[in-house]
Enzyme design. Structure first.
Site, PDB file in Angstrom:
ATOM      1  N   GLU A 391      -9.496   2.364   0.776  1.00  0.00           N
ATOM      2  CA  GLU A 391     -10.727   3.126   0.474  1.00  0.00           C
ATOM      3  C   GLU A 391     -11.001   4.171   1.579  1.00  0.00           C
ATOM      4  O   GLU A 391     -12.128   4.382   1.987  1.00  0.00           O
ATOM      5  CB  GLU A 391     -11.914   2.176   0.245  1.00  0.00           C
ATOM      6  CG  GLU A 391     -11.662   1.233  -0.943  1.00  0.00           C
ATOM      7  CD  GLU A 391     -12.847   0.375  -1.361  1.00  0.00           C
ATOM      8  OE1 GLU A 391     -13.994   0.727  -1.037  1.00  0.00           O
ATOM      9  OE2 GLU A 391     -12.613  -0.643  -2.023  1.00  0.00           O
TER      10      GLU A 391
HETATM   11  C1  LIG Z   1      -3.597  -3.991  -0.287  1.00  0.00           C
HETATM   12  C2  LIG Z   1      -3.824  -2.559  -0.650  1.00  0.00           C
HETATM   13  C3  LIG Z   1      -4.587  -2.244  -1.759  1.00  0.00           C
HETATM   14  C4  LIG Z   1      -4.783  -0.916  -2.129  1.00  0.00           C
HETATM   15  N1  LIG Z   1      -5.484  -0.622  -3.270  1.00  0.00           N
HETATM   16  C5  LIG Z   1      -5.512   0.660  -3.714  1.00  0.00           C
HETATM   17  C6  LIG Z   1      -6.087   0.976  -4.990  1.00  0.00           C
HETATM   18  O1  LIG Z   1      -6.619   0.103  -5.688  1.00  0.00           O
HETATM   19  N2  LIG Z   1      -6.026   2.264  -5.421  1.00  0.00           N
HETATM   20  C7  LIG Z   1      -5.456   3.258  -4.679  1.00  0.00           C
HETATM   21  O2  LIG Z   1      -5.426   4.388  -5.137  1.00  0.00           O
HETATM   22  N3  LIG Z   1      -4.914   2.988  -3.452  1.00  0.00           N
HETATM   23  C8  LIG Z   1      -4.931   1.730  -2.973  1.00  0.00           C
HETATM   24  N4  LIG Z   1      -4.354   1.437  -1.760  1.00  0.00           N
HETATM   25  C9  LIG Z   1      -3.807   2.528  -0.959  1.00  0.00           C
HETATM   26  C10 LIG Z   1      -4.675   2.858   0.248  1.00  0.00           C
HETATM   27  O3  LIG Z   1      -5.845   3.476  -0.167  1.00  0.00           O
HETATM   28  C11 LIG Z   1      -3.819   3.701   1.197  1.00  0.00           C
HETATM   29  O4  LIG Z   1      -2.917   2.809   1.808  1.00  0.00           O
HETATM   30  C12 LIG Z   1      -4.634   4.460   2.224  1.00  0.00           C
HETATM   31  O5  LIG Z   1      -5.354   5.486   1.616  1.00  0.00           O
HETATM   32  C13 LIG Z   1      -3.764   5.053   3.330  1.00  0.00           C
HETATM   33  O6  LIG Z   1      -2.690   5.747   2.818  1.00  0.00           O
HETATM   34  P1  LIG Z   1      -1.213   5.424   3.348  1.00  0.00           P
HETATM   35  O7  LIG Z   1      -1.046   3.957   3.332  1.00  0.00           O
HETATM   36  O8  LIG Z   1      -0.278   6.237   2.586  1.00  0.00           O
HETATM   37  O9  LIG Z   1      -1.246   5.856   4.852  1.00  0.00           O
HETATM   38  P2  LIG Z   1      -1.013   7.333   5.433  1.00  0.00           P
HETATM   39  O10 LIG Z   1      -1.920   8.292   4.766  1.00  0.00           O
HETATM   40  O11 LIG Z   1       0.444   7.613   5.458  1.00  0.00           O
HETATM   41  O12 LIG Z   1      -1.525   7.120   6.914  1.00  0.00           O
HETATM   42  C14 LIG Z   1      -0.790   6.408   7.896  1.00  0.00           C
HETATM   43  C15 LIG Z   1      -1.593   6.441   9.197  1.00  0.00           C
HETATM   44  O13 LIG Z   1      -1.775   7.803   9.602  1.00  0.00           O
HETATM   45  C16 LIG Z   1      -3.150   8.104   9.729  1.00  0.00           C
HETATM   46  N5  LIG Z   1      -3.340   9.487   9.301  1.00  0.00           N
HETATM   47  C17 LIG Z   1      -3.006  10.057   8.120  1.00  0.00           C
HETATM   48  N6  LIG Z   1      -3.343  11.347   8.107  1.00  0.00           N
HETATM   49  C18 LIG Z   1      -3.906  11.618   9.304  1.00  0.00           C
HETATM   50  C19 LIG Z   1      -4.485  12.771   9.902  1.00  0.00           C
HETATM   51  N7  LIG Z   1      -4.598  13.937   9.235  1.00  0.00           N
HETATM   52  N8  LIG Z   1      -4.964  12.667  11.148  1.00  0.00           N
HETATM   53  C20 LIG Z   1      -4.912  11.513  11.832  1.00  0.00           C
HETATM   54  N9  LIG Z   1      -4.392  10.382  11.324  1.00  0.00           N
HETATM   55  C21 LIG Z   1      -3.897  10.434  10.070  1.00  0.00           C
HETATM   56  C22 LIG Z   1      -3.855   7.096   8.845  1.00  0.00           C
HETATM   57  O14 LIG Z   1      -5.194   6.885   9.250  1.00  0.00           O
HETATM   58  C23 LIG Z   1      -2.996   5.864   9.035  1.00  0.00           C
HETATM   59  O15 LIG Z   1      -3.360   5.203  10.219  1.00  0.00           O
HETATM   60  C24 LIG Z   1      -4.197   0.116  -1.349  1.00  0.00           C
HETATM   61  C25 LIG Z   1      -3.450  -0.207  -0.214  1.00  0.00           C
HETATM   62  C26 LIG Z   1      -3.252  -1.516   0.128  1.00  0.00           C
HETATM   63  C27 LIG Z   1      -2.423  -1.822   1.336  1.00  0.00           C
END
Ligand SMILES: Cc1cc2nc3c(=O)[nH]c(=O)nc-3n(C[C@H](O)[C@H](O)[C@H](O)COP(=O)(O)OP(=O)(O)OC[C@H]3O[C@@H](n4cnc5c(N)ncnc54)[C@H](O)[C@@H]3O)c2cc1C
Length: 581
Positions: A391
């Site tokens: 979220e």
């Molecule tokens: C158990 C689980 C349930 C989930 N449920 C849903 C769901 O129901 N629906 C849905 O759509 N998604 C869902 N998600 C996805 C979740 O919302 C994403 O994992 C989250 O938005 C982060 O995206 P990412 O994992 O690709 O991380 P990334 O975006 O790749 O980020 C990796 C790291 O880099 C940091 N980062 C990224 N961009 C920047 C920036 N510009 N500046 C500084 N730091 C940055 C992030 O904060 C993080 O620490 C779920 C994930 C999990 C693990």
């Protein structure tokens, strides 16, 4: 008179204005919902109480049995926010959040299942659905015949939601959807999906639209259940869309406004995650106090040792503050405020981190037992971890919180510069046009009280904390000024500085929520009966003030360049570059 369409406590605070009317009095759960809520909470005890063994087993197996999900349906847990005339309970945000608090105090996987359905899965329908769409789905969603999921994330697109690749191409009266969604909560049990897809040209970044997709549409499928660290029994799967034909009437909100739809869903749903965090913390405090009183070491229960008291006392402060800030945001939503995105983001950041700290310290109090799977602590540590990631990650939310403030202030500074243009030609006239903003800024800088820059309505017993808050507001104003002066329009790339401002804003909004909550307690029961709540206000305000001062002092004196250089060095080597051998 506050204009609920535009008023935001934090955005005003960044301009130096303490809008007391927005946060006082502390919001209450509407009387009309209290009775139903009490009934729901006591029935939840029958549904979820005494099931600890089962929750532990399902955490191990990593799945809820379908019969249990049926029990959740029969209970009505999927109809919490759906209007009563469509078969739901019609709860507002405060009552909904309080219910999730209760659910999470039994099991986080159940809470996440309900949260993904009501907070995000079907919230688009609640916020943007047409009468026809609502009539078609509310009933089934209320009974849980349809469980909902929110499908935004993709393999190549997480935090950068605007970069999704799933496409929706218009074909007559339909749209054809193609793409793959990742880590979708409820993905394996949902029949109703809020799906975000690109509807603009290939290079038109951010031109998204939201669609209602149902499992019975040809080409919709979900992958296997993901094996994960925590909330293991909740369903997390991929969702695939292979030439799915979606009727145009299933477009949710306006075409091309899908990004806004997604952000509004996430903002509006934050009180679910917040309530869940409070529920987890209350359970951890129950467990930790019982454990500490029962465990004797060196001839005394460990509850009598200062280092254990320090942990438990802090847990209490954190829990009270989290409940205050989550209730405040829920109150904004229920009262019809429209601009609460910054405050909602703050509540998510604070709640998720406070829960993490509490779970970690509760495990520490339990010592070796805490590490054993026979006890609930390790599971609660694992379960709580996700809240900082989904979220919206806490990093992205901190940037959002601070950049919104700097954008607002930057705009005002531009207006101020404009109004000052003629000041040297005609000083008198120039001063006449000095904006309200400039005057407040001057008042803040000099510490001279001007109307709107102080608390006037807080209970007198909170006077010292009100003064600390006002000082904190001045610190924040000086932080924004200094950061903007130092980095100007390059601020977007200055994340170290932005994070500091984000932290200051988190502290100030949570502090204001704590003050408002304690104010309500003082007025209801008088200072003698609120001694502990006053201690919480004293502790939180003083701790927040120290953190704020630290963050402000670090704007100019810091080790940012060294840290960045070390990070780049590690990135280059892709390892820790030294060895003692
Ligand atoms: C158990 C689980 C349930 C989930 N449920 C849903 C769901 O129901 N629906 C849905 O759509 N998604 C869902 N998600 C996805 C979740 O919302 C994403 O994992 C989250 O938005 C982060 O995206 P990412 O994992 O690709 O991380 P990334 O975006 O790749 O980020 C990796 C790291 O880099 C940091 N980062 C990224 N961009 C920047 C920036 N510009 N500046 C500084 N730091 C940055 C992030 O904060 C993080 O620490 C779920 C994930 C999990 C693990």
């Amino acid at each position: 008179m506050v204009d609920k369409n535009t008023a935001s406590f934090m955005r005003s605070l960044c301009m130096g204005q303490i809008e007391e009317d927005i946060i006082l009095p502390f919001p209450e759960i509407p009387a009309s919902e209290k009775e139903t809520l009490r009934g729901v909470i006591s029935s939840l005890e029958q549904l979820l109480g005494k099931r600890d063994e089962q929750f532990r087993k399902w955490d191990r197996s990593g799945e809820f049995p379908p019969e249990f999900v049926d029990e959740l349906r029969q209970f009505g847990l999927f109809g919490l926010v759906i209007p009563e005339d469509h078969g739901g309970l019609g709860f507002g945000s405060a009552a909904y959040s309080r219910t999730l608090q209760e659910v999470a105090s039994y099991d986080a996987s159940v809470a996440v299942t309900v949260d993904a359905h009501s907070s995000i899965g079907m919230r688009g329908l609640l916020l943007f659905g047409s009468a026809e769409q609502r009539a078609a789905y509310y009933g089934k969603l209320a009974t849980g015949e349809m469980i909902a999921a929110f499908c935004l994330t993709e393999p190549g697109s997480g935090s950068d939601a605007a970069s999704i690749k799933t496409t929706a191409v218009r074909d007559g009266d339909d749209w054809i959807l193609n793409g793959n969604k990742l880590w979708i909560t409820n993905g394996g049990i949902a029949d109703f999906f809020t799906v975000f897809a690109k509807t603009g040209k290939a290079d038109d970044r951010g031109h998204l639209s939201a669609f209602i997709v149902t499992r019975d549409m040809a080409g919709v499928s979900s992958g296997p259940h993901e094996d994960k660290m925590g909330i293991r029994a909740s369903s997390t799967t991929t969702v695939h869309l292979d030439n799915v034909r979606v009727p145009h009437k299933n477009l949710l909100g306006e075409e091309g406004k899908g990004f806004k739809v997604a952000m509004m869903i996430l903002n509006s749903g934050r009180t679910g995650l917040g309530g869940g965090s409070v529920g987890g913390m209350k359970r951890l405090i129950r467990l930790a106090t019982e454990q500490a009183k029962g465990r004797v070491q060196f001839g005394k229960p460990i509850s009598e040792y200062g280092l254990i008291k320090q942990k438990v006392g802090q847990m209490v402060v954190d829990c009270y503050a989290t409940e205050a800030v989550v209730s405040m945001v829920a109150g904004f939503i229920d009262q019809g405020y429209k601009e609460y995105a910054v405050e909602a983001a703050i509540s998510k950041v604070f709640a998720s981190e406070a829960l993490n700290r509490t779970a970690d310290e509760a495990l520490q109090i339990a010592g070796g037992n805490g590490y054993m799977c026979d006890y609930p602590y390790e599971r609660m540590v694992r379960d709580s971890r996700i809240n900082r990631i989904f979220e919206g990650t806490n990093e992205i939310l901190r940037l959002f919180i601070a950049l919104t403030a700097m954008n607002d202030v930057g705009q005002n500074l531009r207006e101020l510069a404009k109004s000052l243009e003629g000041v040297f030609v005609d000083p008198i006239k120039g001063f006449g046009v000095l904006s309200e903003y400039a005057l407040r800024r001057a008042a803040l800088a000099t510490g001279i009280n001007r109307e709107g820059t102080t608390f006037t309505r807080l209970h007198p017993a909170l006077k010292p904390q009100a003064l600390l808050f006002e000082e904190g507001t001045r610190d924040m104003a000086s932080a924004v000024d200094r950061i903007l002066r130092k980095h100007g329009r390059n601020i977007i790339d200055k994340q170290f500085a932005t994070r500091r401002l984000g932290d200051i804003m988190v502290d100030l909004f949570v502090a204001s929520s704590v003050l408002s909550r304690v104010d309500a307690a003082l007025r209801a029961r008088g200072p003698e009966k609120c001694a502990h709540e006053l201690e919480i206000a004293q502790t939180f305000s003083a701790q927040a003030k120290k953190r704020i001062r630290h963050n402000v002092s670090e704007i100019d004196a810091n080790e940012d360049e060294q840290i960045k250089s070390l990070a780049d060095h590690a990135f280059e080597a892709e390892k820790f570059p030294w060895d003692t051998l």
